[in-house]
Scaffold this active site. Structure first.
Site, PDB file in Angstrom:
ATOM      1  N   CYS A 186      -0.915   2.617   9.297  1.00  0.00           N
ATOM      2  CA  CYS A 186       0.106   2.014   8.453  1.00  0.00           C
ATOM      3  C   CYS A 186      -0.141   0.526   8.307  1.00  0.00           C
ATOM      4  O   CYS A 186      -0.213  -0.194   9.295  1.00  0.00           O
ATOM      5  CB  CYS A 186       1.463   2.241   9.113  1.00  0.00           C
ATOM      6  N   GLU A 234       0.820  -1.210   0.000  1.00  0.00           N
ATOM      7  CA  GLU A 234       0.000   0.000   0.000  1.00  0.00           C
ATOM      8  C   GLU A 234       0.851   1.256   0.000  1.00  0.00           C
ATOM      9  O   GLU A 234       2.019   1.251   0.401  1.00  0.00           O
ATOM     10  CB  GLU A 234      -0.974  -0.006   1.174  1.00  0.00           C
TER      11      GLU A 234
HETATM   12  N1  SAH Z   1      10.697   0.673   9.024  1.00  0.00           N
HETATM   13  C1  SAH Z   1      10.801   2.103   8.932  1.00  0.00           C
HETATM   14  C2  SAH Z   1       9.778   2.750   8.014  1.00  0.00           C
HETATM   15  C3  SAH Z   1       8.376   2.217   8.022  1.00  0.00           C
HETATM   16  S1  SAH Z   1       7.419   2.517   9.462  1.00  0.00           S
HETATM   17  C4  SAH Z   1      10.778   2.717  10.330  1.00  0.00           C
HETATM   18  O1  SAH Z   1      10.643   1.981  11.288  1.00  0.00           O
HETATM   19  O2  SAH Z   1      10.931   3.925  10.455  1.00  0.00           O
HETATM   20  C5  SAH Z   1       7.168   4.267   9.414  1.00  0.00           C
HETATM   21  C6  SAH Z   1       6.791   4.854  10.759  1.00  0.00           C
HETATM   22  O3  SAH Z   1       5.454   4.517  11.123  1.00  0.00           O
HETATM   23  C7  SAH Z   1       7.677   4.370  11.871  1.00  0.00           C
HETATM   24  O4  SAH Z   1       8.031   5.441  12.703  1.00  0.00           O
HETATM   25  C8  SAH Z   1       6.753   3.403  12.583  1.00  0.00           C
HETATM   26  O5  SAH Z   1       7.168   3.162  13.879  1.00  0.00           O
HETATM   27  C9  SAH Z   1       5.431   4.108  12.472  1.00  0.00           C
HETATM   28  N2  SAH Z   1       4.252   3.288  12.723  1.00  0.00           N
HETATM   29  C10 SAH Z   1       4.087   1.956  12.583  1.00  0.00           C
HETATM   30  N3  SAH Z   1       2.859   1.565  12.956  1.00  0.00           N
HETATM   31  C11 SAH Z   1       2.208   2.689  13.347  1.00  0.00           C
HETATM   32  C12 SAH Z   1       0.893   2.944  13.833  1.00  0.00           C
HETATM   33  N4  SAH Z   1       0.000   1.984  13.979  1.00  0.00           N
HETATM   34  N5  SAH Z   1       0.565   4.220  14.141  1.00  0.00           N
HETATM   35  C13 SAH Z   1       1.466   5.225  13.970  1.00  0.00           C
HETATM   36  N6  SAH Z   1       2.704   5.055  13.493  1.00  0.00           N
HETATM   37  C14 SAH Z   1       3.080   3.792  13.202  1.00  0.00           C
END
Ligand code: SAH
Length: 338
Positions: A330, A89
């Site tokens: 996400c 996505e």
């Molecule tokens: N793996 C990378 C990029 C993808 S995640 C990283 O960890 O940065 C991108 C961001 O979204 C990260 O900061 C992650 O912790 C956050 N994220 C993941 N699930 C989330 C959620 N349910 N609500 C808010 N942010 C979330």
């Protein structure tokens, strides 16, 4: 047959010259693909029939399939189906400074952050460069607008798919491709220390964001597996290395999880941890997902955390929350689908 969107201009030039064609052919092809948005080789009218046949025999311009679009006023979410049936996505966000696309870099993710929907589902495979590039092109074509910025913050850990992601960055940054300025590109990592250093050595002006999410090793280990591999000391040494090389400010991402990392004391510890670094903190309101028990911090708790950081001189913002009406968290669109 290889997808032509996997090739940088230089790579395509080398390929063509090797096969006895003129280097200039690569420029003509790039002009058709990225400027005229013509994806049918047969319509490349300034190129000879035999050459077109050669292109058709060796390349495809196939697109990943846009399977579903969920729309809200300030955001659109896209579900794509890849050639092998895998789903990913992407998100289009309408900022006051322009259109931003959040791309996925892998199918699933192996980092195993406890609060994250994509981590729950594990990595199936890395995305190829063209599969990242086509997310941006397809969305730009869908809304018929220029995409101003790209954040690599969708499904996956970009530094766990390093080479393909770097090539993707080079492509979108190329003035002959998508012409997205380096400072309009952000890569977000959970903190793969060796890759932060490799990335620093490239000396790109791309923005780096670090998913920190906790101010101590102990707390971080409870919610992020990567914290078991690299201590905060190592992560911040890598940040220092990055900043010495690039002189760039780094974004610290911090998810606000109720009663996990959102106390006033956590804010004070965080302020101490980052005080010697050129960073700013972006507090992320947590998107709850029904498969995971973590809860979002209340607005009141976010305010207290924010004000505590401010009072300690930390540069801090709270991330704007897009599209509450749709599966905005996400990875939720994909996980709903599979
Ligand atoms: N793996 C990378 C990029 C993808 S995640 C990283 O960890 O940065 C991108 C961001 O979204 C990260 O900061 C992650 O912790 C956050 N994220 C993941 N699930 C989330 C959620 N349910 N609500 C808010 N942010 C979330």
């Amino acid at each position: 047959m290889e997808n032509i969107f996997n090739y940088t201009k230089t790579e395509l030039e080398n390929y063509l010259v090797n096969k006895g064609y003129k280097k200039f052919l690569a420029s003509q092809i790039f002009d058709w693909l990225y400027d005229k948005k013509e994806y049918n080789f047969d319509n490349f009218s300034n190129i000879k029939k035999e050459t077109i046949q050669f292109l058709k025999d060796n390349f495809t311009t196939d697109f990943i399939e846009m399977t579903k679009v969920e729309e809200d006023t300030d955001v659109k979410k896209f579900l794509f189906t890849l050639k092998d049936g895998q789903k990913i996505e992407s998100v289009l966000m309408y900022h006051n400074y322009g259109l931003s696309v959040c791309v996925s870099s892998q199918v699933g993710c192996n980092m195993g952050c406890k609060f994250c929907e994509s981590g729950r589902l594990k990595k199936v495979r890395d995305l190829e460069t063209y599969e990242m590039l086509e997310q941006v092109i397809a969305i730009g074509n869908y809304v018929n607008k220029k995409i101003d910025s790209v954040v690599i913050m969708g499904i996956g850990e970009p530094f766990d798919n390093y080479d393909n992601v770097i090539k993707f960055i080079n492509l979108i940054n190329d003035p002959k491709v998508l012409e997205i300025g380096a400072r309009h590109i952000t890569i977000s990592t959970c903190g793969l220390v060796p890759k932060i250093k490799d990335f620093a050595d490239l000396g790109l002006q791309v923005n780096l964001a670090l998913s920190l999410h906790a101010p101590t090793d102990e707390k971080r280990k409870q919610i992020m597996n990567i914290a078991k591999a690299y201590s905060l000391k190592e992560v911040f040494e890598a940040l220092k290395y990055y900043q010495d090389k690039t002189k760039r400010r780094v974004t610290i991402e911090y998810i606000m999880l109720d009663k996990i990392n959102d106390s006033k004391e956590d804010a004070v510890t965080l302020a101490k941890l980052i005080k010697d670094y050129n960073v700013y903190v972006n507090l992320i309101p947590y998107n709850e997902t029904k498969n995971i028990e973590f809860k979002a911090s209340s607005q009141k708790q976010i305010d207290i955390f924010y004000n505590t950081l401010k009072s300690l001189g930390v540069d801090v913002t709270v991330r704007h929350k897009f599209g509450n009406k749709i599966s905005a968290a996400c990875g939720q669109l994909r996980s709903k689908e599979i």
